[in-house]
Design a protein around this motif. Structure first.
Motif, mmCIF file in Angstrom:
data_model
loop_
_atom_site.group_PDB
_atom_site.id
_atom_site.type_symbol
_atom_site.label_atom_id
_atom_site.label_comp_id
_atom_site.label_asym_id
_atom_site.label_seq_id
_atom_site.Cartn_x
_atom_site.Cartn_y
_atom_site.Cartn_z
ATOM 1 N N ARG A 1 -0.270 -3.972 -3.749
ATOM 2 C CA ARG A 1 -0.798 -2.625 -3.907
ATOM 3 C C ARG A 1 0.276 -1.533 -3.850
ATOM 4 O O ARG A 1 0.278 -0.684 -2.972
ATOM 5 C CB ARG A 1 -1.894 -2.335 -2.879
ATOM 6 N N SER B 1 -0.879 -6.752 -7.596
ATOM 7 C CA SER B 1 -1.420 -5.396 -7.723
ATOM 8 C C SER B 1 -0.338 -4.326 -7.759
ATOM 9 O O SER B 1 -0.215 -3.493 -6.863
ATOM 10 C CB SER B 1 -2.415 -5.106 -6.592
ATOM 11 N N ASP C 1 0.770 -1.236 0.000
ATOM 12 C CA ASP C 1 0.000 0.000 0.000
ATOM 13 C C ASP C 1 0.804 1.290 0.000
ATOM 14 O O ASP C 1 0.699 2.106 0.919
ATOM 15 C CB ASP C 1 -0.963 -0.013 1.202
#
Length: 176
Positions: free
Chosen positions: A94, A114, A75
């Motif tokens: 992410r 991702s 993230d």
């Protein structure tokens, strides 16, 4: 973080979960913004939506995260660095790569999910994994051929623009 001195690199020397609470922008040219030592054994690093960022002078030399221990990174964004993540065993989820001048994610083994790539420099890859990696949902652009290279494993649900050249090379199990 425990055992870390002020300035860069931020050093992680103990096992555990870590949460980044602000953008990290380099001043000068350290080898890495975050350095995870082998004594850390295993690290879970949540970038919490923040950015690890260099500048045009550091794009030739500074890595975002350099890890001698297994690391999970999630993230966050990496911008204007020599490489985003460099480690032996990496799990990535992410992340976004912006104008990385080296290999975006470099590992021996890993699980990578991702990743969005926006690389504007020639001769640079999004992912290079020398042994077994499983890659899922990687998209964006890269300049180098191949954009993703793995020794063995799988690449699924991934699309990379690469100046018309094939984006992947490996003995992949599945590539879409």
């Amino acid at each position: 973080f425990p055992g870390d001195a002020p300035g860069f690199p931020v050093t992680i020397s103990e096992r555990g979960s870590y949460l980044v609470t602000s953008n990290l922008t380099v001043d000068g040219a350290p080898d890495a913004l975050i350095d995870i030592l082998s004594s850390a054994v295993a690290v879970d690093l949540d970038l919490n939506g923040f950015t690890l960022k260099g500048d045009f002078s550091t794009a030739a030399s500074t890595k975002g995260i350099r890890s001698a221990s297994p690391v999970r990174v999630a993230d966050g964004d990496f911008e204007l660095l020599r490489g985003a993540i460099d480690g032996t065993s990496v799990d990535v989820d992410r992340v976004h790569l912006f104008d990385i001048t080296g290999v975006g994610i470099s590992a021996t083994t890993g699980e990578i999910d991702s990743v969005r790539s926006f690389l504007g420099y020639p001769s640079h890859r999004v992912i290079e994994c020398t042994a077994e990696c499983h890659i899922n949902r990687v998209s964006g652009n890269a300049i180098d051929f191949p954009a993703v290279s793995i020794g063995s494993g799988s690449i699924t649900e991934s699309r990379l623009g690469n100046g018309g050249a094939p984006g992947f090379t490996s003995p992949v199990v599945e590539s879409t």
